[in-house]
Each structure stands twice: as structure tokens, then as C-alpha cells.
Motif scaffolding. Structure first.
Motif, PDB file in Angstrom:
ATOM      1  N   MET A   1     -25.197  24.663  14.034  1.00  0.00           N
ATOM      2  CA  MET A   1     -24.493  23.635  13.222  1.00  0.00           C
ATOM      3  C   MET A   1     -24.082  23.828  12.082  1.00  0.00           C
ATOM      4  SD  MET A   1     -23.793  21.038  14.338  1.00  0.00           S
ATOM      5  CE  MET A   1     -24.355  19.060  13.641  1.00  0.00           C
ATOM      6  N   LYS A   2     -24.893  25.016  11.397  1.00  0.00           N
ATOM      7  CA  LYS A   2     -24.700  25.391  10.219  1.00  0.00           C
ATOM      8  C   LYS A   2     -23.640  25.556  10.304  1.00  0.00           C
ATOM      9  CE  LYS A   2     -29.133  25.487   7.679  1.00  0.00           C
ATOM     10  NZ  LYS A   2     -30.109  26.389   7.002  1.00  0.00           N
ATOM     11  N   ARG A   3     -23.373  26.839  10.951  1.00  0.00           N
ATOM     12  CA  ARG A   3     -21.610  27.475  11.673  1.00  0.00           C
ATOM     13  C   ARG A   3     -20.688  26.359  11.603  1.00  0.00           C
ATOM     14  NH1 ARG A   3     -21.680  32.577  15.805  1.00  0.00           N
ATOM     15  NH2 ARG A   3     -22.319  33.356  14.114  1.00  0.00           N
ATOM     16  N   LEU A   4     -20.820  25.573  12.568  1.00  0.00           N
ATOM     17  CA  LEU A   4     -19.826  24.963  12.803  1.00  0.00           C
ATOM     18  C   LEU A   4     -19.225  23.746  10.903  1.00  0.00           C
ATOM     19  CD1 LEU A   4     -17.678  22.904  14.309  1.00  0.00           C
ATOM     20  CD2 LEU A   4     -19.825  21.337  15.002  1.00  0.00           C
ATOM     21  N   ALA A   5     -20.436  24.028  10.538  1.00  0.00           N
ATOM     22  CA  ALA A   5     -20.106  22.566   9.612  1.00  0.00           C
ATOM     23  C   ALA A   5     -19.309  23.256   8.007  1.00  0.00           C
ATOM     24  CB  ALA A   5     -21.527  21.884   8.485  1.00  0.00           C
ATOM     25  N   LEU A   6     -19.746  24.606   8.519  1.00  0.00           N
ATOM     26  CA  LEU A   6     -18.878  26.136   7.372  1.00  0.00           C
ATOM     27  C   LEU A   6     -17.490  26.634   7.821  1.00  0.00           C
ATOM     28  CD1 LEU A   6     -18.691  28.050   5.254  1.00  0.00           C
ATOM     29  CD2 LEU A   6     -19.961  29.643   6.838  1.00  0.00           C
ATOM     30  N   ILE A   7     -17.237  25.956   9.163  1.00  0.00           N
ATOM     31  CA  ILE A   7     -16.030  26.419   9.520  1.00  0.00           C
ATOM     32  C   ILE A   7     -14.994  24.978   9.381  1.00  0.00           C
ATOM     33  CG2 ILE A   7     -14.669  26.631  12.000  1.00  0.00           C
ATOM     34  CD1 ILE A   7     -17.062  28.045  12.779  1.00  0.00           C
ATOM     35  N   ALA A   8     -15.977  23.724   9.080  1.00  0.00           N
ATOM     36  CA  ALA A   8     -15.034  22.869   9.319  1.00  0.00           C
ATOM     37  C   ALA A   8     -14.685  22.718   7.742  1.00  0.00           C
ATOM     38  CB  ALA A   8     -15.934  21.879   9.616  1.00  0.00           C
ATOM     39  N   ALA A   9     -15.874  23.090   6.707  1.00  0.00           N
ATOM     40  CA  ALA A   9     -15.411  23.210   5.622  1.00  0.00           C
ATOM     41  C   ALA A   9     -14.333  23.973   4.820  1.00  0.00           C
ATOM     42  CB  ALA A   9     -17.071  23.008   4.913  1.00  0.00           C
ATOM     43  N   LEU A  10     -14.103  25.246   5.492  1.00  0.00           N
ATOM     44  CA  LEU A  10     -13.082  26.143   5.282  1.00  0.00           C
ATOM     45  C   LEU A  10     -11.961  25.762   5.642  1.00  0.00           C
ATOM     46  CD1 LEU A  10     -15.119  30.252   6.212  1.00  0.00           C
ATOM     47  CD2 LEU A  10     -14.209  28.641   4.331  1.00  0.00           C
ATOM     48  N   LEU A  11     -11.672  25.092   6.892  1.00  0.00           N
ATOM     49  CA  LEU A  11     -10.425  25.044   7.603  1.00  0.00           C
ATOM     50  C   LEU A  11     -10.122  23.587   6.703  1.00  0.00           C
ATOM     51  CD1 LEU A  11     -11.031  24.612  10.860  1.00  0.00           C
ATOM     52  CD2 LEU A  11      -9.390  25.857  10.006  1.00  0.00           C
ATOM     53  N   ILE A  12     -11.315  22.749   5.633  1.00  0.00           N
ATOM     54  CA  ILE A  12     -10.085  21.796   5.358  1.00  0.00           C
ATOM     55  C   ILE A  12     -10.138  21.964   3.632  1.00  0.00           C
ATOM     56  CG2 ILE A  12     -11.681  19.111   4.280  1.00  0.00           C
ATOM     57  CD1 ILE A  12     -12.624  18.646   6.892  1.00  0.00           C
ATOM     58  N   GLY A  13     -10.403  23.411   3.151  1.00  0.00           N
ATOM     59  CA  GLY A  13     -10.407  23.529   1.503  1.00  0.00           C
ATOM     60  C   GLY A  13      -9.138  24.191   2.171  1.00  0.00           C
ATOM     61  N   SER A  14      -8.588  24.867   2.750  1.00  0.00           N
ATOM     62  CA  SER A  14      -7.547  25.606   3.258  1.00  0.00           C
ATOM     63  C   SER A  14      -5.800  25.152   3.696  1.00  0.00           C
ATOM     64  CB  SER A  14      -7.554  27.320   4.239  1.00  0.00           C
ATOM     65  OG  SER A  14      -7.914  25.878   5.413  1.00  0.00           O
ATOM     66  N   ALA A  15      -6.606  23.726   4.416  1.00  0.00           N
ATOM     67  CA  ALA A  15      -5.220  22.715   4.775  1.00  0.00           C
ATOM     68  C   ALA A  15      -4.979  21.955   3.177  1.00  0.00           C
ATOM     69  CB  ALA A  15      -5.397  21.237   5.485  1.00  0.00           C
TER      70      ALA A  15
END
Length: 74
Positions: A1-15
Motif C-alpha cells: 500500500m505504501k508503494r502505491l501511495a508513493l507512486i501516486a504522489a510521484l505521478l501527481i507531483g510530476s504532472a
């Protein structure tokens, strides 16, 4: 679950930080002018003032140069 949250945060930040910096010049003269005239005018202004840098707003002097009587782009 932490990995999914991290990926989502990185995608939002880069977008959020990714955006295009595009100048669109429109001919305001009554006569027809092609892309070659626009390229000539922008090359002249680039030589006089330096080309606009990506990620920064186009300067007022550069906009005035592009609106000069030889081109009248605005």
C-alpha cells in the motif's frame, strides 16, 4: 500500500510541474504573411533581444519587437 501511495504522489507531483511553454503569434496586418515572414521576424528579434527561454514569460521588449511595423504580430 505504501508503494502505491508513493507512486501516486510521484505521478501527481510530476504532472503538476509539467507544462508547455508555447508562444502563439497572430498576424494583425490586413495583408497575408506566411510562416517564413514569422520566422524572419522572430529571428530578427532573437538577434536583438535573445530568444525567449523555456519556462519563463516572454518579455515585454520581445513582444514589442514582434509588434514592430515590419511584422505586426501580436
Amino acid at each position: 500500500m505504501k508503494r502505491l501511495a508513493l507512486i501516486a504522489a510521484l505521478l501527481i507531483g510530476s504532472a503538476i510541474s509539467a507544462h508547455a511553454d508555447t508562444d502563439i503569434w497572430t498576424n494583425v496586418l490586413k495583408q497575408k504573411r506566411g510562416d517564413d515572414a514569422l520566422n524572419t521576424d522572430s529571428s530578427f528579434c532573437d538577434a536583438q533581444l535573445g530568444a525567449p527561454q523555456n519556462g519563463t514569460p516572454t518579455s515585454a521588449p520581445y513582444k514589442r519587437c514582434m509588434r514592430a511595423p515590419r511584422g505586426r504580430y501580436g
